[in-house]
Scaffold this motif. Structure first.
Motif, mmCIF file in Angstrom:
data_model
loop_
_atom_site.group_PDB
_atom_site.id
_atom_site.type_symbol
_atom_site.label_atom_id
_atom_site.label_comp_id
_atom_site.label_asym_id
_atom_site.label_seq_id
_atom_site.Cartn_x
_atom_site.Cartn_y
_atom_site.Cartn_z
ATOM 1 N N LEU A 98 0.939 -1.082 -0.290
ATOM 2 C CA LEU A 98 0.091 -0.193 0.266
ATOM 3 C C LEU A 98 1.011 1.280 -0.267
ATOM 4 O O LEU A 98 0.108 2.209 0.310
ATOM 5 C CB LEU A 98 -0.942 0.496 1.534
ATOM 6 N N GLU A 125 -3.252 9.695 2.849
ATOM 7 C CA GLU A 125 -2.038 9.765 2.553
ATOM 8 C C GLU A 125 -1.417 11.198 2.076
ATOM 9 O O GLU A 125 -0.015 10.889 2.305
ATOM 10 C CB GLU A 125 -2.320 9.288 0.814
ATOM 11 N N SER A 128 -6.711 2.775 0.341
ATOM 12 C CA SER A 128 -6.157 2.606 -0.484
ATOM 13 C C SER A 128 -6.795 1.854 -1.568
ATOM 14 O O SER A 128 -7.197 0.863 -1.101
ATOM 15 C CB SER A 128 -4.898 1.881 -0.585
ATOM 16 N N LYS A 129 -6.822 2.370 -3.240
ATOM 17 C CA LYS A 129 -7.101 1.087 -4.154
ATOM 18 C C LYS A 129 -6.612 -0.367 -3.880
ATOM 19 O O LYS A 129 -7.179 -1.254 -4.391
ATOM 20 C CB LYS A 129 -7.974 1.871 -5.761
ATOM 21 N N LEU A 159 -4.003 3.533 -6.797
ATOM 22 C CA LEU A 159 -3.156 3.108 -5.598
ATOM 23 C C LEU A 159 -3.816 4.005 -5.090
ATOM 24 O O LEU A 159 -5.175 4.676 -3.921
ATOM 25 C CB LEU A 159 -2.217 3.110 -5.250
ATOM 26 N N TYR A 160 -3.806 5.381 -5.250
ATOM 27 C CA TYR A 160 -4.230 6.850 -4.332
ATOM 28 C C TYR A 160 -4.650 7.627 -5.825
ATOM 29 O O TYR A 160 -4.116 8.344 -5.634
ATOM 30 C CB TYR A 160 -3.519 7.409 -3.433
ATOM 31 N N GLU A 199 2.372 5.884 -6.671
ATOM 32 C CA GLU A 199 2.712 5.153 -6.201
ATOM 33 C C GLU A 199 2.050 3.479 -6.992
ATOM 34 O O GLU A 199 2.649 2.515 -6.278
ATOM 35 C CB GLU A 199 1.815 5.390 -5.105
#
Length: 377
Positions: free
Chosen positions: A75, A229, A258-259, A294-295, A320
Motif C-alpha cells: 500500500l 496519504e 487505498s485502492k 492506488l490513491y 504510487e
C-alpha cells in the motif's frame, strides 16, 4: 430499481440552501439534480443494507490481516507510520464513517467498485437534503436514510471520550466546507464543543509537543477532511505518534482508503459475490478491466479497457502505482450511469446516495440524484 423523470421544484435552490447545501450548482452546472429520482422496493433496500454490513465486516477482517501479515509495503505506506497505524488499530480508535460505491441495477448482486473509507463527501446531500426532498415530493414513500440519527448517536458516545473537537478542511472548496460544517453541526447537537479551522492553520507547539489551533489552543481531538496519504507526506506528520492527538478518521483507516484494498479483499475472499476480481499492477487481469491508481480522487486517472475500446480520465495521480479490477458494466438508465454510495456510520449501514453521469466513470462533475423506496408488490 427505476429511474423516474421529474419536474424540479420551482424553488429547489432555496430549498436545498435552507438546509446548508450551497454547492448545488458549482460553476453554473447542476450537481444536486432533482429532474429525476430512483425508486427501489423494500426488498432491494434490505439487500443493500445486508451487503453494506457484509462488506464492512470484510474490510475490518482485511485490516487485521494486513497488520498481522505486515502487508503495508503493497500500500506504499512509509515504514515510520506502521507502528502508529498498528497502535491505532490495537487501541480500537473509533471510526465515524465511510462510503461503499456499488454497481447495481436492482437485480442480481451488488458489486463493490471501491471504498471511500477516509474522506468521503456527498454526506450532507445523502442525509438531510434528500430527506427533506422526500418529505415534500414523496411523503407517502420511505428512504434508506438513517444517516443523521446515526451521526447524532455516534457523537453522543464520542463526547464521553472527547467532549471537545476541532473540525478541519482545506479552504477554497464549498463542498468540503459544507460537509464539514454539517458534521460539526451534528456534533454540536449531540453536546460537543467544536471549532472549525483550515488545515494550513494547524500549528505545532514545540514546547508542549502538541498541535494547536490559531489561538494556540491545544488540539486534543480532530476531524479532518484531508486524506491520510497527503497528511503522511507533510513534514509535521512525524509528530503525530507522540502528539497525544485523536483523529477522525483514525490512522488504521488508511489501510482501507487505498485502492490496494481491492486486490487484498479478493485475495482474502476469492469469488465473494459482492467483490470483483482485482490484482496489483504487476499482475494484470485477463479480459476487460479497469485500471485505478492506488490513491486518487474524484475519478481521476481511471482507465477502462474492453478490447480495443479505452475510456480514460486525466489527472495527477498514479505515482504510487496501480491496481487492476475486473470490469463490470454499469446499467444505463436513459443514458445515465448510476453508482450507489452506501454509507457506514459508526459501523452500521446507514443509507444511500446516488451519483450518476453520462460516462461510466463517476467524477467531480457527476450529479447527485435523490431516491425513495416503496413496499414490494
Amino acid at each position: 430499481m427505476q429511474r423516474i423523470a421529474l419536474t424540479p421544484r420551482s424553488d429547489w435552490q432555496a430549498r436545498v440552501g435552507s438546509v446548508g447545501m450551497h454547492y448545488h450548482s458549482p460553476g453554473g452546472e447542476i450537481y444536486w439534480d432533482e429532474s429525476a429520482c430512483y425508486c427501489f422496493t423494500r426488498s432491494q433496500i434490505d439487500l443493500l443494507d445486508d451487503v453494506t454490513h457484509e462488506l464492512h465486516q470484510l474490510c475490518l477482517s482485511a485490516v487485521d490481516h494486513i497488520i498481522r501479515r505486515n502487508g503495508f509495503a503493497k500500500l506504499h505506506i512509509p515504514q515510520w507510520a506502521v507502528p502508529y497505524i498498528i497502535q491505532s488499530w490495537e487501541q480500537q480508535e473509533p471510526s465515524l464513517y465511510g462510503r461503499f460505491d456499488l454497481a447495481w441495477n436492482g437485480t442480481g448482486t451488488p458489486k463493490l467498485l471501491e471504498y471511500n473509507a477516509d474522506t468521503p463527501t456527498a454526506l450532507l446531500e445523502a442525509s438531510v437534503v434528500q430527506w427533506f426532498w422526500l418529505q415534500e415530493c414523496f411523503p407517502q414513500a420511505d428512504q434508506f436514510n438513517s444517516i443523521h440519527e446515526k451521526l447524532l448517536s455516534f457523537w453522543a458516545n464520542y463526547r464521553h471520550r472527547h467532549p471537545a473537537l476541532h473540525f478541519a478542511s482545506m479552504d477554497g472548496s464549498d463542498e468540503d466546507f459544507g460537509n464539514v460544517e454539517y458534521l460539526r453541526d451534528t456534533a454540536l447537537q449531540a453536546g460537543l464543543q467544536t471549532w472549525h479551522l483550515p488545515i494550513p492553520q494547524i500549528g505545532w507547539d514545540k514546547r508542549q509537543q502538541r498541535f494547536v489551533d490559531e489561538q494556540l489552543q491545544v488540539i486534543s481531538a480532530l476531524f479532518k477532511l484531508y486524506p491520510w496519504e497527503w497528511l503522511l507526506q507533510d513534514e509535521f506528520s512525524r509528530y503525530l505518534p507522540s502528539a497525544n492527538l485523536t483523529l477522525l478518521e483514525p490512522a488504521w483507516k488508511l489501510l482501507l482508503s487505498s485502492k490496494g484494498i481491492l486486490p487484498m479483499l479478493w485475495e482474502l475472499f476469492p469469488d465473494h459475490p459482492n467483490l470483483l476480481a482485482a490484482s496489483f499492477g504487476d499482475q494484470p487481469l485477463l479480459g476487460a478491466y479497469v485500471r485505478k491508481p492506488l490513491y486518487s480522487r474524484e475519478g481521476a486517472n481511471i482507465e477502462i479497457r474492453r478490447g480495443a475500446s479505452v475510456v480514460e480520465t486525466t489527472g495527477s495521480y498514479g505515482a504510487e502505482g496501480y491496481i487492476y479490477q475486473q470490469y463490470t458494466p454499469l446499467t444505463a438508465f436513459a443514458g445515465h450511469y448510476p453508482v450507489i454510495g452506501s454509507w457506514v456510520i459508526a459501523n452500521q449501514a446507514a443509507g444511500i446516495g446516488i451519483r450518476e453521469d453520462t460516462s461510466e466513470i463517476t467524477g467531480n462533475n457527476s450529479r447527485f440524484i435523490p431516491h425513495y423506496f416503496v413496499e414490494d408488490n
